[in-house]
Design an enzyme around this catalytic site. Structure first.
Site, short mmCIF file in Angstrom:
data_model
loop_
_atom_site.label_atom_id
_atom_site.label_comp_id
_atom_site.label_asym_id
_atom_site.label_seq_id
_atom_site.Cartn_x
_atom_site.Cartn_y
_atom_site.Cartn_z
N TRP A 175 2.97 3.84 -5.00
CA TRP A 175 2.34 3.93 -3.69
C TRP A 175 0.96 3.28 -3.64
CZ3 TRP A 175 -2.05 6.22 -5.20
CH2 TRP A 175 -1.98 6.99 -6.36
N ASN A 176 0.38 2.91 -4.78
CA ASN A 176 -1.04 2.52 -4.74
C ASN A 176 -1.25 1.13 -4.13
OD1 ASN A 176 0.10 1.43 -7.09
ND2 ASN A 176 -1.83 1.47 -8.20
N LYS A 199 13.54 0.84 -4.21
CA LYS A 199 13.29 2.28 -4.04
C LYS A 199 11.77 2.42 -4.00
CE LYS A 199 12.22 5.78 -5.63
NZ LYS A 199 11.03 6.53 -5.15
N PRO A 200 11.19 2.46 -2.78
CA PRO A 200 9.73 2.57 -2.71
C PRO A 200 9.29 3.97 -3.06
CG PRO A 200 10.67 2.68 -0.52
CD PRO A 200 11.83 2.48 -1.46
N GLY A 249 4.94 1.98 -12.30
CA GLY A 249 4.57 3.38 -12.10
C GLY A 249 3.96 3.95 -13.36
N SER A 250 4.05 5.25 -13.50
CA SER A 250 3.37 5.91 -14.61
C SER A 250 4.11 5.69 -15.93
CB SER A 250 3.26 7.41 -14.32
OG SER A 250 4.55 7.96 -14.24
N GLU A 271 5.95 -2.05 -15.68
CA GLU A 271 4.51 -2.21 -15.46
C GLU A 271 3.94 -0.81 -15.34
OE1 GLU A 271 3.10 -5.08 -15.70
OE2 GLU A 271 4.95 -6.23 -15.72
N LEU A 272 3.24 -0.36 -16.37
CA LEU A 272 2.86 1.06 -16.43
C LEU A 272 1.35 1.23 -16.35
CD1 LEU A 272 5.40 2.02 -19.25
CD2 LEU A 272 5.77 1.89 -16.78
N CYS A 305 -4.20 0.34 -11.07
CA CYS A 305 -3.76 0.35 -12.47
C CYS A 305 -4.75 -0.38 -13.38
CB CYS A 305 -2.36 -0.24 -12.60
SG CYS A 305 -2.20 -1.87 -11.86
P1 NAD Z 1 5.32 7.48 -10.71
O1 NAD Z 1 5.77 7.16 -12.08
O2 NAD Z 1 5.10 8.90 -10.35
O3 NAD Z 1 6.36 6.90 -9.63
C1 NAD Z 1 6.70 5.53 -9.56
C2 NAD Z 1 8.06 5.39 -8.90
O4 NAD Z 1 9.06 5.95 -9.76
C3 NAD Z 1 8.18 6.14 -7.58
O5 NAD Z 1 8.92 5.35 -6.68
C4 NAD Z 1 8.97 7.38 -7.97
O6 NAD Z 1 9.71 7.95 -6.91
C5 NAD Z 1 9.90 6.81 -9.02
N1 NAD Z 1 10.48 7.78 -9.96
C6 NAD Z 1 10.03 9.01 -10.30
N2 NAD Z 1 10.83 9.56 -11.23
C7 NAD Z 1 11.81 8.68 -11.50
C8 NAD Z 1 12.93 8.64 -12.39
N3 NAD Z 1 13.21 9.66 -13.20
N4 NAD Z 1 13.70 7.54 -12.41
C9 NAD Z 1 13.43 6.48 -11.62
N5 NAD Z 1 12.39 6.44 -10.75
C10 NAD Z 1 11.59 7.53 -10.69
O7 NAD Z 1 4.00 6.63 -10.49
P2 NAD Z 1 3.04 6.65 -9.23
O8 NAD Z 1 2.24 7.90 -9.25
O9 NAD Z 1 3.82 6.33 -8.01
O10 NAD Z 1 2.08 5.40 -9.56
C11 NAD Z 1 0.90 5.51 -10.31
C12 NAD Z 1 1.10 4.93 -11.70
O11 NAD Z 1 1.54 3.60 -11.61
C13 NAD Z 1 -0.22 4.87 -12.48
O12 NAD Z 1 0.02 5.26 -13.80
C14 NAD Z 1 -0.58 3.39 -12.43
O13 NAD Z 1 -1.40 2.95 -13.47
C15 NAD Z 1 0.77 2.76 -12.49
N6 NAD Z 1 0.74 1.40 -11.96
C16 NAD Z 1 0.89 0.36 -12.83
C17 NAD Z 1 0.81 -0.94 -12.35
C18 NAD Z 1 0.94 -2.14 -13.28
O14 NAD Z 1 0.99 -3.26 -12.80
N7 NAD Z 1 0.98 -1.95 -14.59
C19 NAD Z 1 0.59 -1.17 -11.00
C20 NAD Z 1 0.44 -0.08 -10.17
C21 NAD Z 1 0.53 1.21 -10.64
#
Ligand code: NAD
Length: 552
Positions: A175-176, A199-200, A249-250, A271-272, A305
């Site tokens: 979402w960021n 899947k946003p 994501g995370s 990309e974490l 991130c």
């Molecule tokens: P998150 O991991 O909570 O969620 C990311 C996505 O994954 C969401 O769409 C969520 O619904 C989905 N998801 C959750 N559980 C899942 C599962 N078991 N299987 C598949 N999909 C699932 O992350 P967030 O809070 O949305 O984003 C913040 C994180 O993203 C931070 O750690 C940030 O550093 C990282 N991030 C990294 C980059 C990069 O380029 N490296 C860019 C942006 C954000």
């Protein structure tokens, strides 16, 4: 639909007549976010007020399966189009997005909380730049190129690399930066002939629908770009169906996605998160470093991130740097993203705010000092932007990713200690070095364990279409952007042809003592460093290579 899980994907559309309605808040429903056992329900919610202004149907596993099945049927025809036709659709998308930029930025501000101007400059700026770049370079990237091999054994062959789409690519996004993060994989994936199912984040479904509509209006077929809404369960279902996953994501979720892909042996790019260091050297322009680090850390309410999350400053300039940073951050205004005077908006996720509050509280309990804490408006969405010093190196604020407006600043003896402290993390997304001597900065960059290092700037390497982005260590696998990003969107097939039809290969059957000696001579010609030995062996090799075909 509260509490229910339906099997339909959302059909919400931003037609011109609906657009005004959409942007000016159609349905303010409740201030509490809702969830089911399958996770939070996808809804557009203003983090500054808590108002929910649109809700979306959840795609369960059956809905995801049928979305992928539709994509699979449609994909071959899309892949069969000349690449420049697909590029034409992306060029049209760039113009559409540009013409609707204010609307897009407002949706982002109303879902994510960031200032509209920041959404325009960063989210729209990066998205337009990367889409334009990929539309320009993808057709050339996809063109098969004949090449010779330098291997002696392949002297009569030519090779071409054919870049084929994976099929249906699943993109799971956070979402960021809810616009350019899905687009950084979706645009090259579409250009390479893949179908995409996005899947946003359940926190930013509205902007995902907006992007889908823009792509479809630009000529991308309905089944080639689909959006499925939901939380983790929907993302997990996509991992069970797609041919490749791009996940942003995370780290914790990234590990789950990697395991799901490993079970099916399908590729994934991850990309974490990052605990990125900024190193301020004694020769740096301190005002410049302070403004850059202030922006990098506190823009997007600290939810970037590649933001500097730990600052290490050479002791001789620690005090003046801290004063400059405190002054720069102290002048910032916190408020709703829709107010043009706002610099820092609210945080989007209540649980993320709670995590930042816990990291802050633990640091304070262990002796950290608060140098600055900005006043914030009333409202549950805000976390006061804070600068901390004397934060213990083993505290949560230093060892975990701090994904919010909290910044620990640490004095270090010298550049050696700065590098050691910077690398003392399990993650390795990016880093910055601030110095008056650019080549010294480059030398420091070479010793940092990070996917990108920016000298005298913050975050910028992550948002440029032709510069690869991706982390080291626990910050991810693979790259987006640049040619490496395009490579992630294809599987490469080698087609090798032999121009000498009817000539048997020297190593085929027909073994004999003479054949053995000829093969031995071939190894000498191919690999010996002694010229005379190679010349002596040459006649046998010519006999081997040019011997008339012998049928065996
Ligand atoms: P998150 O991991 O909570 O969620 C990311 C996505 O994954 C969401 O769409 C969520 O619904 C989905 N998801 C959750 N559980 C899942 C599962 N078991 N299987 C598949 N999909 C699932 O992350 P967030 O809070 O949305 O984003 C913040 C994180 O993203 C931070 O750690 C940030 O550093 C990282 N991030 C990294 C980059 C990069 O380029 N490296 C860019 C942006 C954000």
């Amino acid at each position: 639909m509260e509490g229910s899980v339906t099997t339909t994907t959302v059909t919400f559309s931003l037609t011109p007549s609906a657009r005004e309605r959409f942007v000016s808040s159609i349905a303010i429903e409740s201030s509490a976010s809702s969830s089911t056992p399958a996770g939070r329900l996808p809804e557009s919610r203003d983090p500054a007020t808590g108002e929910v202004w649109h809700r979306y149907a959840v795609a369960d596993a059956d809905a995801v399966r049928s979305a992928v099945a539709r994509a699979r049927v449609a994909q071959p025809a899309w892949a069969a189009l000349p690449p420049r036709v697909r590029a034409g659709a992306i060029d049209a998308f760039v113009q559409k997005l540009l013409s609707r930029r204010e609307e897009a930025a407002t949706i982002i501000a109303r879902e994510n909380g960031k200032p509209v101007g920041e959404a325009l400059g960063v989210d729209l700026g990066v998205s337009l730049g990367l889409a334009e770049h990929f539309a320009k370079v993808a057709p050339r990237f996809l063109r098969p190129r004949w090449q010779r091999s330098t291997a002696l054994m392949a002297w009569r062959k030519r090779v071409t690399l054919v870049r084929e789409p994976h099929g249906v690519v699943g993109i799971i996004s956070p979402w960021n930066y809810p616009m350019f993060l899905p687009l950084s994989s979706a645009i090259p994936a579409l250009l390479c002939g893949n179908a995409v199912v996005n899947k946003p984040s359940e926190w930013t479904p509205g902007i995902a629908e907006f992007l889908r509509e823009c792509l479809l209006e630009s000529g991308v077929p309905t089944d080639i770009y689909q959006v499925v809404h939901g939380a983790g369960a929907t993302g997990a279902a996509l991992c069970d169906e797609a041919d490749k996953i791009f996940f942003t994501g995370s780290e914790a979720t990234g590990r789950k996605v990697a395991l799901a892909c490993a079970r099916r042996l399908i590729p994934c790019a991850l990309e974490l998160g990052g605990s990125d260091p900024a190193i301020v050297l004694a020769d740096a322009d301190l005002q410049h470093a302070a403004s850059g680090i202030a922006w990098g850390r506190f823009s997007n309410a600290g939810q970037t991130c590649v933001a500097a999350k730990r600052v290490f400053v050479e002791a001789s300039v620690y005090e003046p740097f801290l004063a400059a940073l405190t002054k720069a951050v102290g002048a910032l205004r916190v408020g709703p993203g829709t107010d043009d005077t706002t610099d820092i908006g609210p945080m989007i996720r209540p649980e993320q705010r709670a995590t930042i509050a816990a990291q802050h509280a633990e640091a304070m309990a262990r002796g950290a000092h608060e140098v600055l804490r900005l006043p914030t408006p009333e409202g549950a969405g805000y976390f006061a932007p804070t600068i901390l010093t004397d934060v213990p190196s083993d505290s949560r604020a230093m060892t975990e990713e701090t994904f919010g407006p909290l910044l620990p600043v640490t004095s270090v003896r010298d550049v050696e200690e700065a590098i050691a402290r910077a690398n003392d993390t399990t993650q390795g997304l990016s880093a910055s070095v601030w110095t008056g001597d650019v080549m010294r900065g480059v030398a420091v960059a070479q010793r940092l364990q990070a996917g990108s290092v920016v000298i005298n700037d913050a975050c910028s390497a992550a948002g440029i279409g032709d510069v690869p982005h991706g982390g080291f260590k626990a910050s991810g696998l693979g790259k987006v952007h640049g040619e490496m990003g395009l490579q992630e969107c294809v599987r490469t097939k080698v087609v090798m042809v032999d121009w000498f039809q009817g000539w048997r290969q020297p190593w085929w059957f027909g073994y004999s003592r003479a054949h053995r000696d000829n093969i031995s001579a071939f190894l000498v010609v191919a690999h010996s460093s002694r010229l005379l030995e190679r010349i002596r062996a040459l006649p046998r090799v010519l006999r081997l290579v040019f011997a008339p075909a012998r049928k065996v």
